[in-house]
Scaffold this motif. Sequence first.
Motif, PDB file in Angstrom:
ATOM      1  N   ALA A   1       0.473  -1.270   0.007  1.00 56.13           N
ATOM      2  CA  ALA A   1       0.401   0.565   0.315  1.00 56.13           C
ATOM      3  C   ALA A   1       0.792   1.392  -0.554  1.00 56.13           C
ATOM      4  CB  ALA A   1      -1.155  -0.442   1.128  1.00 56.13           C
ATOM      5  N   VAL A   2       2.159   0.972   0.689  1.00 53.89           N
ATOM      6  CA  VAL A   2       2.786   2.173   0.500  1.00 53.89           C
ATOM      7  C   VAL A   2       3.413   2.948  -0.055  1.00 53.89           C
ATOM      8  CG1 VAL A   2       4.502   3.384   1.994  1.00 53.89           C
ATOM      9  CG2 VAL A   2       3.008   2.393   3.480  1.00 53.89           C
ATOM     10  N   PHE A   3       3.903   1.276  -0.961  1.00 51.60           N
ATOM     11  CA  PHE A   3       4.640   1.320  -2.273  1.00 51.60           C
ATOM     12  C   PHE A   3       4.148   1.835  -3.265  1.00 51.60           C
ATOM     13  CE2 PHE A   3       6.406   0.302  -6.311  1.00 51.60           C
ATOM     14  CZ  PHE A   3       7.833   0.289  -5.975  1.00 51.60           C
ATOM     15  N   VAL A   4       2.810   1.575  -3.019  1.00 52.23           N
ATOM     16  CA  VAL A   4       2.066   2.019  -4.785  1.00 52.23           C
ATOM     17  C   VAL A   4       0.990   3.329  -4.318  1.00 52.23           C
ATOM     18  CG1 VAL A   4      -0.150   2.015  -5.384  1.00 52.23           C
ATOM     19  CG2 VAL A   4       1.011  -0.117  -4.950  1.00 52.23           C
ATOM     20  N   LEU A   5       0.988   3.890  -3.176  1.00 53.23           N
ATOM     21  CA  LEU A   5       0.737   5.195  -2.492  1.00 53.23           C
ATOM     22  C   LEU A   5       1.693   5.714  -2.723  1.00 53.23           C
ATOM     23  CD1 LEU A   5      -1.444   4.432   0.409  1.00 53.23           C
ATOM     24  CD2 LEU A   5      -2.160   5.825  -1.920  1.00 53.23           C
ATOM     25  N   ARG A   6       2.873   5.486  -3.201  1.00 55.31           N
ATOM     26  CA  ARG A   6       4.522   6.336  -2.770  1.00 55.31           C
ATOM     27  C   ARG A   6       4.631   6.746  -4.489  1.00 55.31           C
ATOM     28  NH1 ARG A   6       6.314  11.684  -1.583  1.00 55.31           N
ATOM     29  NH2 ARG A   6       9.025  10.880  -1.260  1.00 55.31           N
ATOM     30  N   GLU A   7       4.911   5.622  -5.029  1.00 54.44           N
ATOM     31  CA  GLU A   7       5.628   5.430  -6.052  1.00 54.44           C
ATOM     32  C   GLU A   7       4.748   5.859  -7.175  1.00 54.44           C
ATOM     33  OE1 GLU A   7       8.718   5.752  -6.332  1.00 54.44           O
ATOM     34  OE2 GLU A   7       8.916   5.118  -4.129  1.00 54.44           O
ATOM     35  N   ALA A   8       3.727   5.308  -7.330  1.00 54.24           N
ATOM     36  CA  ALA A   8       2.759   5.247  -8.675  1.00 54.24           C
ATOM     37  C   ALA A   8       1.744   6.024  -8.029  1.00 54.24           C
ATOM     38  CB  ALA A   8       1.752   4.267  -8.350  1.00 54.24           C
ATOM     39  N   PHE A   9       1.511   7.253  -7.433  1.00 56.27           N
ATOM     40  CA  PHE A   9       0.356   7.885  -7.126  1.00 56.27           C
ATOM     41  C   PHE A   9       1.017   8.807  -6.341  1.00 56.27           C
ATOM     42  CE2 PHE A   9      -2.417   4.177  -8.086  1.00 56.27           C
ATOM     43  CZ  PHE A   9      -3.193   4.593  -8.833  1.00 56.27           C
ATOM     44  N   ALA A  10       2.112   8.956  -6.429  1.00 53.12           N
ATOM     45  CA  ALA A  10       2.684  10.377  -5.657  1.00 53.12           C
ATOM     46  C   ALA A  10       2.114  11.000  -4.506  1.00 53.12           C
ATOM     47  CB  ALA A  10       2.747  11.338  -6.630  1.00 53.12           C
ATOM     48  N   TYR A  11       2.007  10.327  -3.457  1.00 54.42           N
ATOM     49  CA  TYR A  11       1.390  11.147  -2.180  1.00 54.42           C
ATOM     50  C   TYR A  11       2.623  11.419  -1.525  1.00 54.42           C
ATOM     51  CZ  TYR A  11      -3.520   9.658  -3.367  1.00 54.42           C
ATOM     52  OH  TYR A  11      -5.285   9.265  -3.897  1.00 54.42           O
ATOM     53  N   ASP A  12       2.207  11.917  -0.663  1.00 54.97           N
ATOM     54  CA  ASP A  12       3.621  12.411   0.225  1.00 54.97           C
ATOM     55  C   ASP A  12       3.169  11.378   1.418  1.00 54.97           C
ATOM     56  OD1 ASP A  12       2.049  13.916   1.794  1.00 54.97           O
ATOM     57  OD2 ASP A  12       2.842  15.601   0.924  1.00 54.97           O
ATOM     58  N   TYR A  13       4.853  12.032   2.324  1.00 54.84           N
ATOM     59  CA  TYR A  13       4.098  10.480   3.468  1.00 54.84           C
ATOM     60  C   TYR A  13       2.662  11.206   4.304  1.00 54.84           C
ATOM     61  CZ  TYR A  13       8.937   8.651   1.719  1.00 54.84           C
ATOM     62  OH  TYR A  13       9.823   7.947   1.081  1.00 54.84           O
ATOM     63  N   THR A  14       3.200  12.004   4.306  1.00 50.31           N
ATOM     64  CA  THR A  14       2.473  12.855   5.432  1.00 50.31           C
ATOM     65  C   THR A  14       0.480  12.085   4.864  1.00 50.31           C
ATOM     66  OG1 THR A  14       3.847  14.574   6.475  1.00 50.31           O
ATOM     67  CG2 THR A  14       1.053  14.718   6.825  1.00 50.31           C
ATOM     68  N   GLU A  15       0.491  12.425   3.922  1.00 47.38           N
ATOM     69  CA  GLU A  15      -1.098  12.255   3.120  1.00 47.38           C
ATOM     70  C   GLU A  15      -1.379  10.551   2.875  1.00 47.38           C
ATOM     71  OE1 GLU A  15      -1.752  14.190  -0.769  1.00 47.38           O
ATOM     72  OE2 GLU A  15      -0.014  13.040  -1.067  1.00 47.38           O
ATOM     73  N   ILE A  16       0.209   9.545   3.341  1.00 51.76           N
ATOM     74  CA  ILE A  16      -0.106   8.867   3.178  1.00 51.76           C
ATOM     75  C   ILE A  16      -0.201   7.983   4.297  1.00 51.76           C
ATOM     76  CG2 ILE A  16       1.125   6.015   2.726  1.00 51.76           C
ATOM     77  CD1 ILE A  16       2.559   7.313   0.416  1.00 51.76           C
ATOM     78  N   ALA A  17       0.608   9.166   5.102  1.00 51.82           N
ATOM     79  CA  ALA A  17       0.575   8.590   7.270  1.00 51.82           C
ATOM     80  C   ALA A  17      -1.295   8.529   7.360  1.00 51.82           C
ATOM     81  CB  ALA A  17       1.044   9.328   7.801  1.00 51.82           C
ATOM     82  N   SER A  18      -1.543   9.781   7.376  1.00 44.33           N
ATOM     83  CA  SER A  18      -3.332  10.634   7.091  1.00 44.33           C
ATOM     84  C   SER A  18      -3.674   8.764   6.672  1.00 44.33           C
ATOM     85  CB  SER A  18      -3.702  11.702   6.502  1.00 44.33           C
ATOM     86  OG  SER A  18      -2.967  12.203   7.296  1.00 44.33           O
ATOM     87  N   LEU A  19      -3.480   8.350   5.210  1.00 46.07           N
ATOM     88  CA  LEU A  19      -4.832   7.456   5.302  1.00 46.07           C
ATOM     89  C   LEU A  19      -4.782   5.965   5.381  1.00 46.07           C
ATOM     90  CD1 LEU A  19      -3.416   8.114   1.096  1.00 46.07           C
ATOM     91  CD2 LEU A  19      -5.614   8.772   2.372  1.00 46.07           C
TER      92      LEU A  19
END
Length: 321
Positions: A132-150
Motif C-alpha cells: 500500500a505504501v509503495f503504490v501510494l508513494r511510487e505510483a500515485f505520488a502521495y507524500d509521506y504525510t498524506e500516506i500516514a493520514s490514509l
Amino acid sequence: MSEPTAMPGAIAAADDQTEFYLDQRELLFALAYNLTGCVADTEDVLQDTWLAWAAAPRSEIGNPRAYLVRIAVNSALGRLRRASRAREHYLGPWLPEPVLTTPDAAESAVAGESVSLALMVVLETLTPLERAVFVLREAFAYDYTEIASLLDRTPVAVRQLAHRARQRVRARQPRRAARPQAVRAVTERFLDAALGGNMDTLLEVLAPDVRLWTDGGGRRHAALRVIEGRAKVLRLIGHNLAGLPALTVRPVDVIGGPATLLVVAEEIFAVLVVELADDDRVGGIYAVLNPDKLTGVVRRRVPAARRASPVPVPADTPAAG
C-alpha cells in the motif's frame, strides 16, 4: 444501495453527491486495482466506498475527495490482506487479472511503468502494508504525510515501510522499461516464431535466462511453478502449442503497456505480456490462462484517468468505516 452507474442520463439527473463520486471513480478504481490486482475485489471496494459516501454526514467531511480515497484505500488493504492468505494456496503462479487500458493511457492513473504487470508480480512479495505504501508513494505520488493520514500511521513509520518496500522491489525489480514500440516488435517476432514452430528464431529472440509465468489457476493446463531458462521455456512452449487449434493474435494494451490477446474461435484463450531483457530479447513472459480472469477482459476497459494534482488528506478527515 448499489453503486451508481455512470450513464449520461443518470449523471444529469443525479445530485451533487453522486456526481462527485462518479467524477472520482476512475481514480478510486486505479488505486484499488493496483493494490489488489483483482477486478472483483476492486469492484467490491468501489461498492464499499459508495455506500460509506452515501451515508456520510457532509458536515463532518472537510475534504470529500480525500474522504473517498481513504475509504477506498483501507477497504482495498483489508481485501489484500485476506487475498494474500488465500493466494498461498493458489494452484501455480498467481498473476494479476488483466485490465485493458486505452492506447493513450500512458499517463493514466491505472497505467504506467510504476504499475506494470511485471511490477505487480514483484509487489506480491511485499506485505500488504508495504505494498500500500509503495503504490501510494511510487505510483500515485502521495507524500509521506498524506500516506500516514490514509493508513493511520505516523510519517516516520510510513518512511520506514517505504524504505523496506523499495529495497525488496529493487532486489526483484522487473527488467528495465522498454519503449512500447520495441516491446510490440519483439512480441510479434516471438509469437510468429512460437506459433510457426521456428525454433531457430525462438533461440534468437529468447534471453538465456528468460522466465515464464503461466497462470492457469487449476482451470487450464499450465506450469505449477515459474519456468526458468531458455531450454525449459522452449520445451514448454513447444508442448503447449502443439495441441492447440489455430490462434488469432490481437495486440492490446494491458495496464497501460503492450500485451496480446490469444483468441481461439472468438474466445480469449490467454492474455500474454512480454518483458524485454537489457539486450532487447524476451526476458520475461507472463501468460494469464485462467478462464476466471479472462471472461470480462474486453468489457473491463479502463480509460485514461489522470491524477491532476496531489490529494490533500487533512488530519480531521473522518476514518473509513
